[in-house]
Design a protein around this motif. Structure first.
Motif, mmCIF file in Angstrom:
data_model
loop_
_atom_site.group_PDB
_atom_site.id
_atom_site.type_symbol
_atom_site.label_atom_id
_atom_site.label_comp_id
_atom_site.label_asym_id
_atom_site.label_seq_id
_atom_site.Cartn_x
_atom_site.Cartn_y
_atom_site.Cartn_z
ATOM 1 N N PRO A 1 -2.290 2.162 4.065
ATOM 2 C CA PRO A 1 -2.213 0.743 3.388
ATOM 3 C C PRO A 1 -1.131 0.035 3.532
ATOM 4 O O PRO A 1 -1.122 -1.309 3.328
ATOM 5 C CB PRO A 1 -2.265 1.664 1.700
ATOM 6 N N TYR A 2 -0.065 0.491 4.010
ATOM 7 C CA TYR A 2 1.140 -0.481 4.353
ATOM 8 C C TYR A 2 1.300 -0.967 5.632
ATOM 9 O O TYR A 2 1.818 -1.953 5.931
ATOM 10 C CB TYR A 2 2.445 0.281 3.754
ATOM 11 N N PHE A 3 0.973 -0.183 6.701
ATOM 12 C CA PHE A 3 0.713 -0.611 7.970
ATOM 13 C C PHE A 3 -0.245 -0.345 8.928
ATOM 14 O O PHE A 3 -0.297 -0.366 9.966
ATOM 15 C CB PHE A 3 1.900 0.353 8.739
ATOM 16 N N GLY A 4 -1.432 -0.616 7.933
ATOM 17 C CA GLY A 4 -2.746 -0.330 8.653
ATOM 18 C C GLY A 4 -3.198 -1.588 9.423
ATOM 19 O O GLY A 4 -3.946 -1.258 10.446
ATOM 20 N N ALA B 1 3.417 -6.928 8.430
ATOM 21 C CA ALA B 1 4.024 -8.041 8.155
ATOM 22 C C ALA B 1 4.576 -7.975 6.706
ATOM 23 O O ALA B 1 5.702 -8.392 6.340
ATOM 24 C CB ALA B 1 3.568 -9.456 8.532
ATOM 25 N N ILE B 2 3.753 -7.927 5.707
ATOM 26 C CA ILE B 2 3.920 -8.001 4.327
ATOM 27 C C ILE B 2 4.879 -6.806 3.846
ATOM 28 O O ILE B 2 5.697 -7.147 3.041
ATOM 29 C CB ILE B 2 2.647 -7.803 3.309
ATOM 30 N N LEU C 1 10.375 -5.130 2.485
ATOM 31 C CA LEU C 1 11.493 -4.086 2.377
ATOM 32 C C LEU C 1 12.567 -4.687 2.745
ATOM 33 O O LEU C 1 13.678 -4.212 2.171
ATOM 34 C CB LEU C 1 10.937 -3.259 3.755
ATOM 35 N N ALA C 2 12.483 -5.935 3.386
ATOM 36 C CA ALA C 2 13.648 -6.791 3.867
ATOM 37 C C ALA C 2 14.296 -7.192 2.482
ATOM 38 O O ALA C 2 15.568 -7.305 2.387
ATOM 39 C CB ALA C 2 13.515 -7.698 4.866
#
Length: 364
Positions: free
Chosen positions: A27-30, A36-37, A42-43
Motif C-alpha cells: 500500500p505504501y510503495f505499490g 512519492a507520497i 517519511l521525509a
C-alpha cells in the motif's frame, strides 16, 4: 451409469496464510504515486523528529537559571523543575502540600482498586464514600489538627481530578434518570426532560459556568453565598448529565425489543426490568462514548478559570507570568501540560478497551 463418484478428490495442502513483507509494503510503495507520497511523508516525519529531538534534548538546558535559558536555543527545563510544585498544586500553602499529595495518592489507589471489575459492588461504593471524605478532610482541613485551607487556594491537578471525577460520577445517575424520563410515556416528565437536555446541550460549558458564577448569586438571599468551587462543580454536573443522558438513551435504544418483552413476560415491573435486564446490557454498549466524554470533561476543566479557580493548565499559565521567567519559557509549559493530559487520557482510553474486551468474554 454411475452418477456419483465413489473415490475422493485428491487432498490439497492448505494455502499458507502468512503475510510477506511485500504485502505489508504494497500500500505504501505499490504505485509511483504511493512511492512519492510515502517518501515525502517519511521525509517530513524525519525532519520534524530531528527538530523536536534537537529542541527537547540536544540543545536543551537542564539546569541553571533564567539567564542561562536566555542564552540557549533549546528547551528550558529548569522552568519546569523550579515551578513544578506550583503548577501541580497552585496556591495551596507550600508547607501543607503534603496533604494534596496524600489526597492524590488515596484517589489513585481507589481508582486502581476500582479498575478491577471483580471489586464492583456495594462495598466499593462504601469504600469510595470513605475515601472521598478523607480526601476532602485532607484538602480542606479545619478539624483534627489540620490547618483550614479555603477552596479559593485549591488548584492544579487535585482540582482538575476532583471537578472531572466528581462531576462525571454525580452526572451518571442523573443522566440515567433524565434518559429514562425522556423515554417515559408521561407527557409532563418527558417534556421537562427533553427541555432540560436540549437547553443544556445547546449552550457551551463556559456559559453554564458563567451563569453559576454571576447569575446564581443574584437569586440568593442577602448575606447568603455559595462557594465558587461548589458552583463550578454543580454547573459541570448539570452540563455532563445532559450529555450522559443522550449516551444512555442511545444505549437503551440499542437493546433489542425482545429483551423488554421477555422481562415483562417474567413478571418484572419497570424498575426491575431496567435494573436487572436492560441497563446492565446498555452500559456495556455505552463504555466507549462514556470514556470519550470523561476524557473531554477532564480537559474542559480548564474553563473553570472563569469563576476564579485555577486548574492544572491555568496554574501553568500563571507560572509563565512570573517576571523572572516571562517570555523565556512558554512552549515548555504547554509541552508539560500536554504530556500530563496525554498520559491520563491514554490510561483512560486503554482502560476503556480493557472493559470492552472483558464484557465481551464468552459472548463472541
Amino acid at each position: 451409469m454411475q452418477l456419483v463418484k465413489s473415490e475422493l478428490a485428491p487432498r490439497k495442502s492448505r494455502p499458507r496464510q502468512g503475510v510477506g513483507l511485500h504485502k505489508l509494503l504494497a500500500p505504501y510503495f505499490g504505485t509511483p504515486g504511493n512511492v512519492a507520497i510515502t517518501i515525502i511523508c517519511l521525509a517530513l516525519v524525519a525532519l520534524i523528529a530531528a527538530k523536536a529531538i534537537s529542541w527537547l534534548v540536544l540543545d536543551a538546558v537542564f539546569s541553571g537559571n533564567p539567564a542561562t535559558c536566555k542564552a540557549s536555543v533549546g528547551a528550558c527545563w529548569p522552568f519546569i523543575t523550579s515551578k513544578f510544585r506550583f503548577m501541580v498544586f497552585g496556591f495551596y500553602p507550600y508547607e501543607e502540600q503534603w496533604r494534596p499529595v496524600a489526597a492524590l495518592a488515596i484517589f489513585f489507589a481507589a481508582c486502581g482498586i476500582s479498575m478491577n471489575p471483580a471489586t464492583w459492588g456495594r462495598k466499593l461504593a462504601a469504600f469510595w464514600a470513605i475515601a472521598l471524605l478523607v480526601i476532602f478532610w485532607l484538602m480542606l482541613g479545619g478539624v483534627l489538627g489540620l490547618e483550614y485551607v479555603p477552596t479559593a487556594k485549591w488548584g492544579g491537578l487535585p482540582l482538575s481530578f476532583m471537578l472531572s471525577f466528581i462531576g462525571l460520577a454525580a452526572a451518571f445517575p442523573l443522566g440515567i434518570v433524565l434518559a429514562l424520563a425522556r423515554a417515559s410515556k408521561l407527557p409532563v416528565i418527558k417534556v421537562l426532560a427533553i427541555a432540560f437536555i436540549e437547553l443544556v446541550r445547546g449552550v457551551p460549558l463556559i456559559s453554564i459556568l458563567f451563569m453559576a458564577s454571576v447569575m446564581l448569586p443574584l437569586f440568593m438571599p442577602d448575606g447568603f453565598t455559595i462557594d465558587k468551587l461548589l458552583r463550578a462543580q454543580v454547573a459541570i454536573i448539570l452540563f455532563a448529565a445532559a450529555y450522559v443522558a443522550e449516551i444512555v438513551r442511545g444505549g437503551l435504544q440499542a437493546i433489542p425489543k425482545g429483551q423488554y418483552e421477555a422481562s415483562a413476560a417474567m413478571g418484572l415491573h419497570y424498575w426491575q426490568m431496567m435494573r436487572l435486564i436492560v441497563l446492565p446490557q446498555a452500559i456495556k454498549i455505552m463504555i466507549p462514548p462514556l470514556v470519550t466524554l470523561f476524557i473531554g470533561f477532564f480537559q474542559d476543566t480548564t474553563l473553570v478559570v472563569i469563576v476564579g479557580l485555577l486548574d492544572f493548565l491555568d496554574t501553568i499559565r500563571s507560572a509563565m507570568r512570573d517576571p523572572q521567567w516571562q517570555g523565556i519559557a512558554v512552549l515548555e509549559g504547554y509541552v508539560f501540560a500536554a504530556t500530563v493530559y496525554l498520559l491520563f487520557s491514554t490510561i483512560m482510553g486503554a482502560y476503556s478497551r480493557f472493559l470492552e474486551r472483558h464484557f465481551r468474554m464468552g459472548h463472541d
